[in-house]
Design a protein around this motif. Structure first.
Motif, PDB file in Angstrom:
ATOM      1  N   LEU A   1       0.846  -1.204   0.000  1.00 54.64           N
ATOM      2  CA  LEU A   1       0.000   0.000   0.000  1.00 54.64           C
ATOM      3  C   LEU A   1       0.882   1.254   0.000  1.00 54.64           C
ATOM      4  N   ALA A   2       1.974   1.214   0.788  1.00 55.00           N
ATOM      5  CA  ALA A   2       2.858   2.383   0.872  1.00 55.00           C
ATOM      6  C   ALA A   2       3.533   2.637  -0.470  1.00 55.00           C
ATOM      7  N   THR A   3       3.975   1.554  -1.117  1.00 49.92           N
ATOM      8  CA  THR A   3       4.709   1.699  -2.372  1.00 49.92           C
ATOM      9  C   THR A   3       3.806   2.211  -3.489  1.00 49.92           C
ATOM     10  N   TYR A   4       2.549   1.711  -3.494  1.00 47.95           N
ATOM     11  CA  TYR A   4       1.668   2.062  -4.615  1.00 47.95           C
ATOM     12  C   TYR A   4       0.616   3.089  -4.225  1.00 47.95           C
ATOM     13  N   ALA A   5       0.817   3.734  -3.060  1.00 45.41           N
ATOM     14  CA  ALA A   5      -0.188   4.672  -2.558  1.00 45.41           C
ATOM     15  C   ALA A   5      -0.470   5.782  -3.566  1.00 45.41           C
ATOM     16  N   SER A   6       0.558   6.207  -4.290  1.00 45.10           N
ATOM     17  CA  SER A   6       0.337   7.330  -5.202  1.00 45.10           C
ATOM     18  C   SER A   6      -0.553   6.911  -6.379  1.00 45.10           C
ATOM     19  N   SER A   7      -0.515   5.605  -6.726  1.00 45.82           N
ATOM     20  CA  SER A   7      -1.376   5.186  -7.832  1.00 45.82           C
ATOM     21  C   SER A   7      -2.781   4.812  -7.346  1.00 45.82           C
ATOM     22  N   VAL A   8      -2.951   4.687  -6.015  1.00 47.83           N
ATOM     23  CA  VAL A   8      -4.291   4.423  -5.470  1.00 47.83           C
ATOM     24  C   VAL A   8      -4.608   5.469  -4.385  1.00 47.83           C
ATOM     25  N   PRO A   9      -4.722   6.721  -4.814  1.00 44.22           N
ATOM     26  CA  PRO A   9      -4.823   7.809  -3.826  1.00 44.22           C
ATOM     27  C   PRO A   9      -6.117   7.806  -3.024  1.00 44.22           C
ATOM     28  N   ARG A  10      -7.047   6.929  -3.389  1.00 45.53           N
ATOM     29  CA  ARG A  10      -8.335   6.974  -2.680  1.00 45.53           C
ATOM     30  C   ARG A  10      -8.351   6.061  -1.459  1.00 45.53           C
ATOM     31  N   ILE A  11      -7.198   5.477  -1.109  1.00 40.95           N
ATOM     32  CA  ILE A  11      -7.169   4.542   0.016  1.00 40.95           C
ATOM     33  C   ILE A  11      -6.297   5.111   1.140  1.00 40.95           C
ATOM     34  N   SER A  12      -6.839   5.122   2.349  1.00 46.93           N
ATOM     35  CA  SER A  12      -6.078   5.631   3.498  1.00 46.93           C
ATOM     36  C   SER A  12      -6.110   4.640   4.641  1.00 46.93           C
ATOM     37  N   VAL A  13      -4.951   4.273   5.166  1.00 50.06           N
ATOM     38  CA  VAL A  13      -4.929   3.426   6.368  1.00 50.06           C
ATOM     39  C   VAL A  13      -5.046   4.352   7.574  1.00 50.06           C
TER      40      VAL A  13
END
Ligand code: NHO
Length: 330
Positions: A20-32
Protein backbone atom coordinates in the motif's frame (compact mmCIF):
# COMPACT_ATOMS: atom_id res chain seq x y z
CA UNK A 1 -11.94 8.04 -0.33
CA UNK A 2 -12.01 4.70 1.50
CA UNK A 3 -10.57 4.35 5.01
CA UNK A 4 -8.92 1.15 6.13
CA UNK A 5 -8.40 -0.43 9.54
CA UNK A 6 -5.93 -3.32 9.59
CA UNK A 7 -6.14 -6.05 12.24
CA UNK A 8 -2.96 -8.17 12.18
CA UNK A 9 0.37 -6.80 11.04
CA UNK A 10 2.51 -9.95 10.99
CA UNK A 11 4.00 -11.52 7.87
CA UNK A 12 1.07 -10.87 5.51
CA UNK A 13 -0.14 -7.65 7.18
CA UNK A 14 3.32 -6.05 7.02
CA UNK A 15 3.66 -6.97 3.35
CA UNK A 16 0.22 -5.50 2.63
CA UNK A 17 1.22 -2.21 4.29
CA UNK A 18 4.43 -2.19 2.30
CA UNK A 19 2.51 -2.71 -0.97
CA UNK A 20 0.00 0.00 0.00
CA UNK A 21 2.86 2.38 0.87
CA UNK A 22 4.71 1.70 -2.37
CA UNK A 23 1.67 2.06 -4.61
CA UNK A 24 -0.19 4.67 -2.56
CA UNK A 25 0.34 7.33 -5.20
CA UNK A 26 -1.38 5.19 -7.83
CA UNK A 27 -4.29 4.42 -5.47
CA UNK A 28 -4.82 7.81 -3.83
CA UNK A 29 -8.33 6.97 -2.68
CA UNK A 30 -7.17 4.54 0.02
CA UNK A 31 -6.08 5.63 3.50
CA UNK A 32 -4.93 3.43 6.37
CA UNK A 33 -6.36 5.10 9.47
CA UNK A 34 -5.90 2.37 12.09
CA UNK A 35 -3.81 -0.73 12.66
CA UNK A 36 -3.43 -3.25 15.43
CA UNK A 37 -1.65 -6.42 16.40
CA UNK A 38 -2.54 -8.55 19.39
CA UNK A 39 -0.82 -6.23 21.86
CA UNK A 40 -0.83 -2.67 20.50
CA UNK A 41 -2.95 -0.45 18.30
CA UNK A 42 -2.51 2.82 16.47
CA UNK A 43 -5.46 5.06 15.58
CA UNK A 44 -5.15 8.29 13.60
CA UNK A 45 -7.33 10.04 16.17
CA UNK A 46 -9.11 12.34 16.18
CA UNK A 47 -9.53 13.33 12.55
CA UNK A 48 -9.13 10.18 10.42
CA UNK A 49 -5.99 11.48 8.74
CA UNK A 50 -3.88 8.80 7.00
CA UNK A 51 -1.21 7.08 9.11
CA UNK A 52 2.37 7.49 7.88
CA UNK A 53 3.05 4.05 6.40
CA UNK A 54 6.81 4.37 5.97
CA UNK A 55 7.34 4.42 9.75
CA UNK A 56 4.35 2.45 11.04
CA UNK A 57 6.44 -0.18 12.86
CA UNK A 58 8.33 2.28 15.03
CA UNK A 59 5.22 4.41 15.59
CA UNK A 60 3.19 1.38 16.68
CA UNK A 61 5.99 0.38 19.01
CA UNK A 62 6.58 3.80 20.55
CA UNK A 63 3.18 5.51 20.35
CA UNK A 64 0.74 2.60 20.15
CA UNK A 65 -1.88 2.10 22.86
CA UNK A 66 -2.85 -1.22 24.38
CA UNK A 67 -4.87 -3.16 21.84
CA UNK A 68 -8.61 -2.91 22.44
CA UNK A 69 -10.71 -4.36 19.65
CA UNK A 70 -13.98 -2.64 20.51
CA UNK A 71 -12.30 0.80 20.65
CA UNK A 72 -10.57 -0.04 17.36
CA UNK A 73 -13.80 -1.11 15.63
CA UNK A 74 -15.74 1.89 16.96
CA UNK A 75 -13.09 4.25 15.61
CA UNK A 76 -13.03 2.68 12.14
CA UNK A 77 -16.80 2.29 11.90
CA UNK A 78 -17.38 5.97 12.78
CA UNK A 79 -15.25 6.96 9.78
CA UNK A 80 -16.86 9.81 7.81
CA UNK A 81 -16.16 7.92 4.56
CA UNK A 82 -16.77 4.23 3.68
CA UNK A 83 -14.43 1.98 5.65
CA UNK A 84 -12.98 -1.52 5.32
CA UNK A 85 -11.69 -3.83 8.04
CA UNK A 86 -8.83 -6.01 6.88
CA UNK A 87 -8.38 -9.10 9.05
CA UNK A 88 -4.82 -10.38 8.60
CA UNK A 89 -4.93 -12.62 11.65
CA UNK A 90 -5.67 -16.33 11.77
CA UNK A 91 -7.92 -15.72 14.75
CA UNK A 92 -11.29 -17.49 15.11
CA UNK A 93 -12.25 -14.83 17.66
CA UNK A 94 -11.84 -12.03 15.10
CA UNK A 95 -13.52 -14.09 12.36
CA UNK A 96 -16.58 -14.65 14.53
CA UNK A 97 -17.04 -10.87 14.77
CA UNK A 98 -17.46 -10.25 11.02
CA UNK A 99 -21.28 -10.14 11.38
CA UNK A 100 -20.82 -7.38 13.98
CA UNK A 101 -18.36 -5.49 11.74
CA UNK A 102 -20.88 -5.65 8.88
CA UNK A 103 -23.71 -4.53 11.14
CA UNK A 104 -21.57 -1.54 12.11
CA UNK A 105 -21.34 -0.57 8.45
CA UNK A 106 -17.87 -1.91 7.66
CA UNK A 107 -16.81 -3.84 4.58
CA UNK A 108 -14.55 -6.84 5.25
CA UNK A 109 -11.50 -8.11 3.34
CA UNK A 110 -9.47 -11.02 4.66
CA UNK A 111 -7.03 -13.87 3.96
CA UNK A 112 -8.21 -15.54 7.22
CA UNK A 113 -9.92 -18.83 6.30
CA UNK A 114 -11.69 -19.37 9.63
CA UNK A 115 -14.97 -17.53 8.98
CA UNK A 116 -15.62 -19.31 5.70
CA UNK A 117 -14.63 -22.83 6.70
CA UNK A 118 -15.70 -23.23 10.34
CA UNK A 119 -19.30 -23.31 11.58
CA UNK A 120 -21.86 -23.10 8.77
CA UNK A 121 -23.97 -20.83 11.00
CA UNK A 122 -21.24 -18.18 11.10
CA UNK A 123 -20.80 -18.41 7.33
CA UNK A 124 -24.55 -17.92 6.76
CA UNK A 125 -24.70 -15.06 9.23
CA UNK A 126 -21.89 -13.27 7.39
CA UNK A 127 -23.68 -13.61 4.05
CA UNK A 128 -26.96 -12.41 5.57
CA UNK A 129 -25.44 -9.43 7.42
CA UNK A 130 -23.54 -8.36 4.30
CA UNK A 131 -26.74 -8.46 2.28
CA UNK A 132 -28.86 -6.74 4.94
CA UNK A 133 -26.37 -3.90 5.44
CA UNK A 134 -25.37 -3.68 1.76
CA UNK A 135 -21.72 -4.30 2.62
CA UNK A 136 -19.06 -6.32 0.81
CA UNK A 137 -16.98 -9.26 1.99
CA UNK A 138 -14.01 -10.35 -0.12
CA UNK A 139 -11.70 -13.25 0.73
CA UNK A 140 -9.80 -14.06 -2.48
CA UNK A 141 -6.58 -14.79 -0.58
CA UNK A 142 -8.13 -17.58 1.46
CA UNK A 143 -7.64 -19.99 -1.49
CA UNK A 144 -4.61 -19.94 -3.80
CA UNK A 145 -3.28 -16.66 -2.33
CA UNK A 146 -3.86 -13.95 -4.97
CA UNK A 147 -4.80 -16.37 -7.77
CA UNK A 148 -8.33 -15.59 -9.05
CA UNK A 149 -9.89 -18.80 -7.72
CA UNK A 150 -12.77 -17.51 -5.61
CA UNK A 151 -13.74 -14.73 -8.02
CA UNK A 152 -13.73 -17.20 -10.93
CA UNK A 153 -15.87 -19.73 -9.05
CA UNK A 154 -18.33 -17.02 -7.94
CA UNK A 155 -18.59 -15.77 -11.52
CA UNK A 156 -19.25 -19.29 -12.82
CA UNK A 157 -21.92 -19.91 -10.18
CA UNK A 158 -23.58 -16.50 -10.49
CA UNK A 159 -23.84 -16.77 -14.27
CA UNK A 160 -25.57 -20.13 -14.02
CA UNK A 161 -22.82 -22.56 -14.98
CA UNK A 162 -23.10 -26.03 -13.45
CA UNK A 163 -20.04 -27.06 -11.43
CA UNK A 164 -19.27 -30.73 -12.01
CA UNK A 165 -15.92 -30.98 -10.25
CA UNK A 166 -13.16 -28.81 -8.82
CA UNK A 167 -9.86 -30.53 -8.31
CA UNK A 168 -6.59 -29.00 -7.33
CA UNK A 169 -3.32 -28.63 -5.56
CA UNK A 170 -4.27 -26.13 -2.90
CA UNK A 171 -1.25 -26.11 -0.62
CA UNK A 172 1.78 -24.03 -1.55
CA UNK A 173 3.65 -25.47 1.43
CA UNK A 174 3.01 -29.08 0.46
CA UNK A 175 3.78 -28.37 -3.21
CA UNK A 176 7.10 -26.96 -2.12
CA UNK A 177 7.84 -29.85 0.23
CA UNK A 178 6.99 -32.52 -2.35
CA UNK A 179 8.95 -30.74 -5.08
CA UNK A 180 12.03 -30.40 -2.88
CA UNK A 181 11.65 -33.96 -1.72
CA UNK A 182 11.34 -35.32 -5.26
CA UNK A 183 14.50 -33.40 -6.16
CA UNK A 184 16.63 -34.56 -3.27
CA UNK A 185 15.38 -38.10 -2.70
CA UNK A 186 15.06 -39.56 0.75
CA UNK A 187 18.60 -40.85 1.22
CA UNK A 188 21.10 -38.08 0.58
CA UNK A 189 18.94 -35.00 0.42
CA UNK A 190 17.54 -32.59 2.98
CA UNK A 191 15.56 -33.89 5.91
CA UNK A 192 11.79 -33.42 5.90
CA UNK A 193 12.10 -31.06 8.89
CA UNK A 194 14.69 -28.92 7.07
CA UNK A 195 12.44 -28.56 4.03
CA UNK A 196 9.54 -27.54 6.28
CA UNK A 197 11.77 -24.92 7.95
CA UNK A 198 12.64 -23.40 4.56
CA UNK A 199 8.93 -23.38 3.62
CA UNK A 200 8.20 -21.49 6.84
CA UNK A 201 11.08 -19.06 6.29
CA UNK A 202 9.78 -18.40 2.77
CA UNK A 203 6.41 -17.41 4.27
CA UNK A 204 4.49 -20.31 2.71
CA UNK A 205 3.21 -21.93 5.89
CA UNK A 206 0.34 -21.03 8.14
CA UNK A 207 1.25 -19.24 11.37
CA UNK A 208 1.17 -22.77 12.84
CA UNK A 209 2.78 -25.03 10.16
CA UNK A 210 1.08 -28.09 11.66
CA UNK A 211 -2.10 -26.83 9.97
CA UNK A 212 -0.36 -27.34 6.62
CA UNK A 213 1.10 -30.73 7.48
CA UNK A 214 -2.05 -32.30 8.93
CA UNK A 215 -4.14 -31.33 5.91
CA UNK A 216 -6.36 -28.85 7.81
CA UNK A 217 -5.35 -25.92 5.61
CA UNK A 218 -6.30 -27.76 2.39
CA UNK A 219 -9.48 -29.05 4.03
CA UNK A 220 -10.46 -25.45 4.86
CA UNK A 221 -9.93 -24.45 1.22
CA UNK A 222 -12.06 -27.37 0.00
CA UNK A 223 -14.85 -26.34 2.39
CA UNK A 224 -14.61 -22.69 1.27
CA UNK A 225 -14.94 -23.59 -2.42
CA UNK A 226 -17.56 -26.28 -1.79
CA UNK A 227 -19.79 -23.80 0.04
CA UNK A 228 -19.51 -21.29 -2.82
CA UNK A 229 -20.46 -24.12 -5.18
CA UNK A 230 -23.61 -24.63 -3.09
CA UNK A 231 -22.52 -27.68 -1.09
CA UNK A 232 -23.01 -28.15 2.63
CA UNK A 233 -19.40 -29.08 3.40
CA UNK A 234 -18.09 -29.17 6.93
CA UNK A 235 -14.60 -29.67 8.35
CA UNK A 236 -16.04 -32.24 10.78
CA UNK A 237 -17.18 -34.64 8.07
CA UNK A 238 -14.77 -34.00 5.18
CA UNK A 239 -12.50 -37.02 4.56
CA UNK A 240 -8.92 -35.79 4.94
CA UNK A 241 -5.88 -38.04 4.55
CA UNK A 242 -3.06 -37.18 6.89
CA UNK A 243 0.51 -36.71 5.76
CA UNK A 244 3.15 -38.56 7.71
CA UNK A 245 6.35 -36.56 8.20
CA UNK A 246 8.47 -39.66 7.74
CA UNK A 247 10.28 -40.96 4.68
CA UNK A 248 7.65 -40.53 2.00
CA UNK A 249 7.14 -43.26 -0.58
CA UNK A 250 9.04 -42.56 -3.79
CA UNK A 251 8.16 -44.47 -6.95
CA UNK A 252 9.86 -44.36 -10.30
CA UNK A 253 8.32 -41.83 -12.67
CA UNK A 254 5.72 -40.85 -10.10
CA UNK A 255 5.40 -37.85 -7.84
CA UNK A 256 3.38 -37.31 -4.72
CA UNK A 257 0.69 -34.67 -4.70
CA UNK A 258 -1.84 -33.65 -2.06
CA UNK A 259 -5.09 -33.18 -3.94
CA UNK A 260 -8.30 -31.46 -2.86
CA UNK A 261 -11.53 -32.46 -4.58
CA UNK A 262 -14.93 -30.76 -4.58
CA UNK A 263 -17.51 -32.86 -6.36
CA UNK A 264 -21.08 -31.57 -6.23
CA UNK A 265 -22.22 -34.29 -8.67
CA UNK A 266 -21.06 -37.45 -6.86
CA UNK A 267 -20.77 -35.74 -3.48
CA UNK A 268 -17.28 -37.18 -3.07
CA UNK A 269 -15.33 -34.22 -1.76
CA UNK A 270 -12.16 -34.64 0.25
CA UNK A 271 -8.42 -34.33 0.52
CA UNK A 272 -6.06 -37.16 -0.38
CA UNK A 273 -2.42 -37.98 -0.97
CA UNK A 274 -1.92 -39.48 -4.42
CA UNK A 275 1.00 -40.71 -6.48
CA UNK A 276 0.76 -39.33 -10.03
CA UNK A 277 2.63 -40.11 -13.25
CA UNK A 278 5.01 -37.39 -14.43
CA UNK A 279 2.70 -36.74 -17.38
CA UNK A 280 -0.15 -35.59 -15.13
CA UNK A 281 -0.66 -31.77 -15.13
CA UNK A 282 -0.45 -31.71 -11.31
CA UNK A 283 2.97 -33.40 -11.54
CA UNK A 284 4.43 -30.51 -13.53
CA UNK A 285 3.98 -27.94 -10.76
CA UNK A 286 7.07 -26.03 -9.64
CA UNK A 287 8.01 -24.47 -6.30
CA UNK A 288 5.02 -23.48 -4.20
CA UNK A 289 2.61 -23.36 -7.13
CA UNK A 290 -1.06 -24.25 -6.90
CA UNK A 291 -3.17 -25.56 -9.78
CA UNK A 292 -6.95 -25.62 -9.74
CA UNK A 293 -9.11 -27.19 -12.44
CA UNK A 294 -12.81 -26.32 -12.74
CA UNK A 295 -14.84 -28.80 -14.78
CA UNK A 296 -18.25 -27.36 -15.52
CA UNK A 297 -21.06 -27.61 -18.03
CA UNK A 298 -19.50 -24.75 -20.04
CA UNK A 299 -15.94 -26.01 -19.49
CA UNK A 300 -16.03 -29.79 -20.05
CA UNK A 301 -12.29 -29.47 -20.67
CA UNK A 302 -11.39 -27.84 -17.40
CA UNK A 303 -10.72 -24.17 -16.88
CA UNK A 304 -7.31 -24.24 -15.20
CA UNK A 305 -5.66 -21.63 -12.99
CA UNK A 306 -2.04 -22.05 -11.98
CA UNK A 307 0.58 -19.98 -10.18
CA UNK A 308 2.23 -19.21 -6.86
CA UNK A 309 -0.22 -20.19 -4.13
CA UNK A 310 1.62 -19.13 -0.97
CA UNK A 311 3.91 -16.44 0.34
CA UNK A 312 3.43 -12.94 1.71
CA UNK A 313 3.76 -11.06 -1.60
CA UNK A 314 1.10 -13.02 -3.52
CA UNK A 315 -1.24 -13.23 -0.51
CA UNK A 316 -1.03 -9.48 0.09
CA UNK A 317 -1.60 -8.92 -3.65
CA UNK A 318 -4.93 -10.77 -3.33
CA UNK A 319 -5.91 -8.61 -0.34
CA UNK A 320 -4.84 -5.41 -2.11
CA UNK A 321 -6.87 -6.27 -5.21
CA UNK A 322 -9.93 -7.04 -3.03
CA UNK A 323 -9.51 -3.61 -1.39
CA UNK A 324 -9.45 -1.99 -4.83
CA UNK A 325 -12.64 -3.82 -5.85
CA UNK A 326 -14.38 -2.08 -2.94
CA UNK A 327 -12.62 1.28 -3.33
CA UNK A 328 -13.57 1.38 -7.04
CA UNK A 329 -17.23 1.60 -6.04
CA UNK A 330 -16.82 4.89 -4.16
P1 NHO B 1 1.27 -13.89 11.53
O1 NHO B 1 2.61 -13.52 10.96
O2 NHO B 1 1.21 -14.82 12.69
O3 NHO B 1 0.55 -12.52 11.91
C1 NHO B 1 -0.68 -12.49 12.55
C2 NHO B 1 -0.91 -11.06 13.08
O4 NHO B 1 -2.21 -11.03 13.66
C3 NHO B 1 0.07 -10.61 14.17
O5 NHO B 1 0.33 -9.22 14.00
C4 NHO B 1 -0.72 -10.84 15.46
O6 NHO B 1 -0.29 -10.00 16.53
C5 NHO B 1 -2.10 -10.44 14.98
N1 NHO B 1 -3.20 -10.99 15.79
C6 NHO B 1 -3.45 -12.29 16.09
N2 NHO B 1 -4.55 -12.37 16.86
C7 NHO B 1 -5.02 -11.11 17.03
C8 NHO B 1 -6.12 -10.52 17.72
N3 NHO B 1 -6.99 -11.28 18.40
N4 NHO B 1 -6.28 -9.17 17.67
C9 NHO B 1 -5.41 -8.39 16.99
N5 NHO B 1 -4.34 -8.88 16.30
C10 NHO B 1 -4.15 -10.22 16.33
O7 NHO B 1 0.30 -14.53 10.42
P2 NHO B 1 0.52 -14.44 8.82
O8 NHO B 1 1.47 -15.48 8.41
O9 NHO B 1 0.75 -13.03 8.45
O10 NHO B 1 -0.93 -14.90 8.31
C11 NHO B 1 -2.01 -14.00 8.37
C12 NHO B 1 -3.24 -14.61 7.73
O11 NHO B 1 -2.97 -14.81 6.32
C13 NHO B 1 -3.62 -16.01 8.29
O12 NHO B 1 -5.02 -16.08 8.45
C14 NHO B 1 -3.18 -16.96 7.18
O13 NHO B 1 -3.96 -18.13 7.12
C15 NHO B 1 -3.47 -16.07 5.97
N6 NHO B 1 -2.89 -16.54 4.73
C16 NHO B 1 -1.54 -16.67 4.58
C17 NHO B 1 -1.03 -17.24 3.42
C18 NHO B 1 0.45 -17.35 3.23
O14 NHO B 1 0.95 -17.59 2.11
N7 NHO B 1 1.27 -17.18 4.29
C19 NHO B 1 -1.96 -17.68 2.44
C20 NHO B 1 -3.33 -17.48 2.61
C21 NHO B 1 -3.77 -16.91 3.75
O15 NHO B 1 -2.39 -18.36 0.19
C22 NHO B 1 -1.59 -18.56 1.29
C23 NHO B 1 -1.77 -19.97 1.80
O16 NHO B 1 -2.82 -20.56 1.69
C24 NHO B 1 -0.63 -20.52 2.54
C25 NHO B 1 -0.80 -21.99 2.97
N8 NHO B 1 -0.08 -22.22 4.17
C26 NHO B 1 -0.24 -22.87 1.87
O17 NHO B 1 -0.91 -22.98 0.77
O18 NHO B 1 0.82 -23.46 2.06
Amino acid sequence: MVNIGIIGVGLVGSELISQLATYASSVPRISVIALTNSSKQLLSTPNYSPLELSTWKQTLQTQGNTANLSVFIDYVSNSPTPAIIIDNTSSQEIASQYPLFLEKGLHVVTPNKKAFSSEATLYKEIIEEAKKNKKLVFNESTVGAGLPIISTLKDLVRTGDKINRIEGIFSGTLSYIFNEFSKSGDDNGQKFSEIVTVAKNNGYTEPDPRDDLNGLDVARKVVILGRIAGMNLSLDTLPVENIVPEPLPKNNNQVLRYVGVIDPVCGESGVKLVSLPLSHPFATLKGSDNMIAFTTQRFPNPLIIQGAGAGAAVTAFGIFSDILKIADRF
